[in-house]
Design a protein around this motif. Structure first.
Motif, PDB file in Angstrom:
ATOM      1  N   VAL A  92       0.835  -1.202   0.000  1.00 47.18           N
ATOM      2  CA  VAL A  92       0.000   0.000   0.000  1.00 47.18           C
ATOM      3  C   VAL A  92       0.870   1.252   0.000  1.00 47.18           C
ATOM      4  CG1 VAL A  92      -1.692   1.344   1.315  1.00 47.18           C
ATOM      5  CG2 VAL A  92      -1.976  -1.129   1.092  1.00 47.18           C
ATOM      6  N   GLN A  93       1.907   1.263   0.821  1.00 50.01           N
ATOM      7  CA  GLN A  93       2.798   2.419   0.866  1.00 50.01           C
ATOM      8  C   GLN A  93       3.536   2.587  -0.457  1.00 50.01           C
ATOM      9  OE1 GLN A  93       3.111   4.671   3.563  1.00 50.01           O
ATOM     10  NE2 GLN A  93       4.157   5.862   1.977  1.00 50.01           N
ATOM     11  N   ALA A  94       3.936   1.471  -1.067  1.00 54.48           N
ATOM     12  CA  ALA A  94       4.629   1.543  -2.360  1.00 54.48           C
ATOM     13  C   ALA A  94       3.705   2.113  -3.437  1.00 54.48           C
ATOM     14  CB  ALA A  94       5.130   0.165  -2.773  1.00 54.48           C
ATOM     15  N   LEU A  95       2.436   1.747  -3.394  1.00 53.36           N
ATOM     16  CA  LEU A  95       1.478   2.302  -4.353  1.00 53.36           C
ATOM     17  C   LEU A  95       1.329   3.807  -4.140  1.00 53.36           C
ATOM     18  CD1 LEU A  95      -0.662   2.121  -6.550  1.00 53.36           C
ATOM     19  CD2 LEU A  95      -2.300   1.399  -4.799  1.00 53.36           C
ATOM     20  N   HIS A  96       1.208   4.211  -2.891  1.00 55.76           N
ATOM     21  CA  HIS A  96       1.144   5.641  -2.575  1.00 55.76           C
ATOM     22  C   HIS A  96       2.337   6.375  -3.168  1.00 55.76           C
ATOM     23  CE1 HIS A  96       2.741   8.906  -0.047  1.00 55.76           C
ATOM     24  NE2 HIS A  96       1.489   9.302   0.084  1.00 55.76           N
ATOM     25  N   ASP A  97       3.527   5.841  -2.957  1.00 56.24           N
ATOM     26  CA  ASP A  97       4.744   6.499  -3.435  1.00 56.24           C
ATOM     27  C   ASP A  97       4.794   6.550  -4.961  1.00 56.24           C
ATOM     28  OD1 ASP A  97       5.335   6.610  -0.749  1.00 56.24           O
ATOM     29  OD2 ASP A  97       6.883   5.050  -0.806  1.00 56.24           O
ATOM     30  N   ALA A  98       4.330   5.478  -5.608  1.00 52.66           N
ATOM     31  CA  ALA A  98       4.328   5.436  -7.073  1.00 52.66           C
ATOM     32  C   ALA A  98       3.369   6.468  -7.649  1.00 52.66           C
ATOM     33  CB  ALA A  98       3.957   4.037  -7.558  1.00 52.66           C
ATOM     34  N   VAL A  99       2.224   6.649  -7.019  1.00 49.63           N
ATOM     35  CA  VAL A  99       1.271   7.664  -7.478  1.00 49.63           C
ATOM     36  C   VAL A  99       1.864   9.059  -7.322  1.00 49.63           C
ATOM     37  CG1 VAL A  99      -0.959   8.771  -6.976  1.00 49.63           C
ATOM     38  CG2 VAL A  99      -0.791   6.266  -7.091  1.00 49.63           C
ATOM     39  N   LEU A 100       2.538   9.294  -6.211  1.00 51.41           N
ATOM     40  CA  LEU A 100       3.147  10.605  -5.982  1.00 51.41           C
ATOM     41  C   LEU A 100       4.226  10.907  -7.013  1.00 51.41           C
ATOM     42  CD1 LEU A 100       3.240  13.124  -4.231  1.00 51.41           C
ATOM     43  CD2 LEU A 100       4.806  11.939  -2.687  1.00 51.41           C
ATOM     44  N   ASP A 101       4.825   9.872  -7.592  1.00 52.88           N
ATOM     45  CA  ASP A 101       5.859  10.059  -8.611  1.00 52.88           C
ATOM     46  C   ASP A 101       5.283  10.370  -9.993  1.00 52.88           C
ATOM     47  OD1 ASP A 101       8.043   9.769  -6.957  1.00 52.88           O
ATOM     48  OD2 ASP A 101       8.260   7.613  -7.319  1.00 52.88           O
ATOM     49  N   ARG A 102       3.977  10.222 -10.145  1.00 52.75           N
ATOM     50  CA  ARG A 102       3.384  10.518 -11.447  1.00 52.75           C
ATOM     51  C   ARG A 102       3.481  12.025 -11.714  1.00 52.75           C
ATOM     52  NH1 ARG A 102       0.565   6.672 -13.909  1.00 52.75           N
ATOM     53  NH2 ARG A 102      -0.968   8.092 -14.861  1.00 52.75           N
ATOM     54  N   PRO A 103       3.949  12.417 -12.885  1.00 56.42           N
ATOM     55  CA  PRO A 103       4.248  13.836 -13.136  1.00 56.42           C
ATOM     56  C   PRO A 103       3.093  14.787 -12.827  1.00 56.42           C
ATOM     57  CG  PRO A 103       5.126  12.476 -14.903  1.00 56.42           C
ATOM     58  CD  PRO A 103       4.313  11.571 -14.037  1.00 56.42           C
ATOM     59  N   ASN A 104       1.902  14.471 -13.296  1.00 55.29           N
ATOM     60  CA  ASN A 104       0.780  15.390 -13.078  1.00 55.29           C
ATOM     61  C   ASN A 104       0.377  15.461 -11.610  1.00 55.29           C
ATOM     62  OD1 ASN A 104       0.747  15.930 -15.779  1.00 55.29           O
ATOM     63  ND2 ASN A 104      -1.197  14.927 -16.218  1.00 55.29           N
ATOM     64  N   ILE A 105       0.473  14.332 -10.902  1.00 52.26           N
ATOM     65  CA  ILE A 105       0.140  14.327  -9.480  1.00 52.26           C
ATOM     66  C   ILE A 105       1.192  15.113  -8.700  1.00 52.26           C
ATOM     67  CG2 ILE A 105      -0.138  12.899  -7.418  1.00 52.26           C
ATOM     68  CD1 ILE A 105      -2.516  12.789  -9.304  1.00 52.26           C
ATOM     69  N   ALA A 106       2.476  14.878  -9.018  1.00 50.84           N
ATOM     70  CA  ALA A 106       3.551  15.609  -8.335  1.00 50.84           C
ATOM     71  C   ALA A 106       3.401  17.108  -8.537  1.00 50.84           C
ATOM     72  CB  ALA A 106       4.907  15.122  -8.844  1.00 50.84           C
ATOM     73  N   ALA A 107       3.079  17.511  -9.760  1.00 50.94           N
ATOM     74  CA  ALA A 107       2.909  18.940 -10.047  1.00 50.94           C
ATOM     75  C   ALA A 107       1.707  19.501  -9.299  1.00 50.94           C
ATOM     76  CB  ALA A 107       2.746  19.143 -11.551  1.00 50.94           C
ATOM     77  N   TYR A 108       0.628  18.730  -9.237  1.00 49.62           N
ATOM     78  CA  TYR A 108      -0.570  19.187  -8.530  1.00 49.62           C
ATOM     79  C   TYR A 108      -0.311  19.336  -7.040  1.00 49.62           C
ATOM     80  CZ  TYR A 108      -5.148  18.891  -6.287  1.00 49.62           C
ATOM     81  OH  TYR A 108      -6.237  19.112  -5.483  1.00 49.62           O
ATOM     82  N   VAL A 109       0.334  18.337  -6.440  1.00 50.45           N
ATOM     83  CA  VAL A 109       0.608  18.374  -5.003  1.00 50.45           C
ATOM     84  C   VAL A 109       1.459  19.585  -4.633  1.00 50.45           C
ATOM     85  CG1 VAL A 109       1.851  17.169  -3.141  1.00 50.45           C
ATOM     86  CG2 VAL A 109       0.287  15.902  -4.630  1.00 50.45           C
ATOM     87  N   ASP A 110       2.346  19.986  -5.531  1.00 50.64           N
ATOM     88  CA  ASP A 110       3.218  21.135  -5.276  1.00 50.64           C
ATOM     89  C   ASP A 110       2.602  22.469  -5.689  1.00 50.64           C
ATOM     90  OD1 ASP A 110       5.204  19.551  -4.213  1.00 50.64           O
ATOM     91  OD2 ASP A 110       6.301  19.356  -6.108  1.00 50.64           O
ATOM     92  N   SER A 111       1.378  22.435  -6.195  1.00 49.08           N
ATOM     93  CA  SER A 111       0.765  23.651  -6.708  1.00 49.08           C
ATOM     94  C   SER A 111      -0.181  24.282  -5.687  1.00 49.08           C
ATOM     95  CB  SER A 111      -0.016  23.344  -7.988  1.00 49.08           C
ATOM     96  OG  SER A 111      -1.236  22.670  -7.682  1.00 49.08           O
TER      97      SER A 111
END
Length: 244
Positions: free
Chosen positions: A203-222
């Motif tokens: 579950v934690q690995a899935l969380h981390d993989a999603v956070l690495d997705r470019p659009n998600i990473a950009a959104y989280v930092d926006s």
């Protein structure tokens, strides 16, 4: 036309599960309640639909999505509708119902998260039910987190396509929702979840993989990503947190 998402301004809440899907897909959407009244947006525009006496299919409460003339309420229902359109649903039609079942289970857990700080009544302030909240939060940490997250861990381990996704062999909206669920649990219960990665590695690995997705990473930092706060579903009250 852009999708119109209706949810309360100032908090992530249940609307965030829909935002993540729209953001990951790079979809054109308007977060209506966050817009200006002069542009026909804002919370008033949302309430106008809910309280309408002429709208044929009024939603009970936000979040709901408007796509043209269609209004789709409820998080799991919205994602079931958006998934194929955004490329975030299994290609196998039968697996779409599996994904929907998982999303409904996530919704069940989200409701229980809410009840840790509002166990007696939603209309009461947290301070008016703090003792009951402590009892409810302890049970949630001791029993409900292991029950739900343990289940999601098993789903990942037993996926015949591998443990990278909740269902099927490609990213779906369910994976994005697991990310949000884990993010919220880490925020609300940092002590209870500090060994989370060891207990639930898939579950934690899935969380981390999603956070690495470019659009998600950009959104989280926006600035579009509203920070967690004590007006949402995931709230951090230190007195409700404890070691698991």
């Amino acid at each position: 036309m852009a999708y119109e998402l209706y949810y309360w301004d100032g908090l992530q809440g249940r609307g965030e599960f829909v935002r993540l899907a729209l953001e990951d897909a790079g979809a054109d959407y308007i977060d209506v309640a966050r817009g200006a009244k002069k542009d026909g947006q804002g919370t008033g525009a949302m309430m106008k639909i809910i309280e309408s006496e002429s709208e044929p299919h009024i939603p009970f409460a936000p979040p709901f999505l408007r796509d043209g003339e269609l209004i789709v309420p409820q998080v799991a229902n919205i994602l079931f509708y958006l998934g194929p359109k955004l490329g975030l649903s299994p290609k196998d039609e039968k697996l779409r119902y599996v994904a929907n079942g998982l999303q409904l289970t996530i919704a069940d857990m989200v409701a229980e998260v809410h009840d840790t700080h509002h166990p007696l009544a939603s209309d009461l302030y947290y301070e008016d039910q703090k003792d009951a909240a402590k009892t409810r939060a302890k049970d949630f940490i001791d029993n409900r987190i292991p029950k739900f997250i343990g289940y999601f861990e098993r789903v990942l381990k037993q996926n015949p396509h591998g443990s990278r996704h909740m269902v099927g062999d490609q990213i779906t909206y369910v994976d994005l929702s697991i990310f949000q669920l884990v993010e919220g649990l880490h925020y609300a219960f940092p002590r209870a979840t500090r060994t989370f990665a060891k207990q639930y590695p898939h579950v934690q690995a899935l969380h981390d993989a999603v956070l690495d997705r470019p659009n998600i990473a950009a959104y989280v930092d926006s600035e579009r990503r509203i920070p967690f706060n004590e007006s949402g579903i995931f709230r951090h009250y230190p007195e409700l947190d404890q070691d698991a």
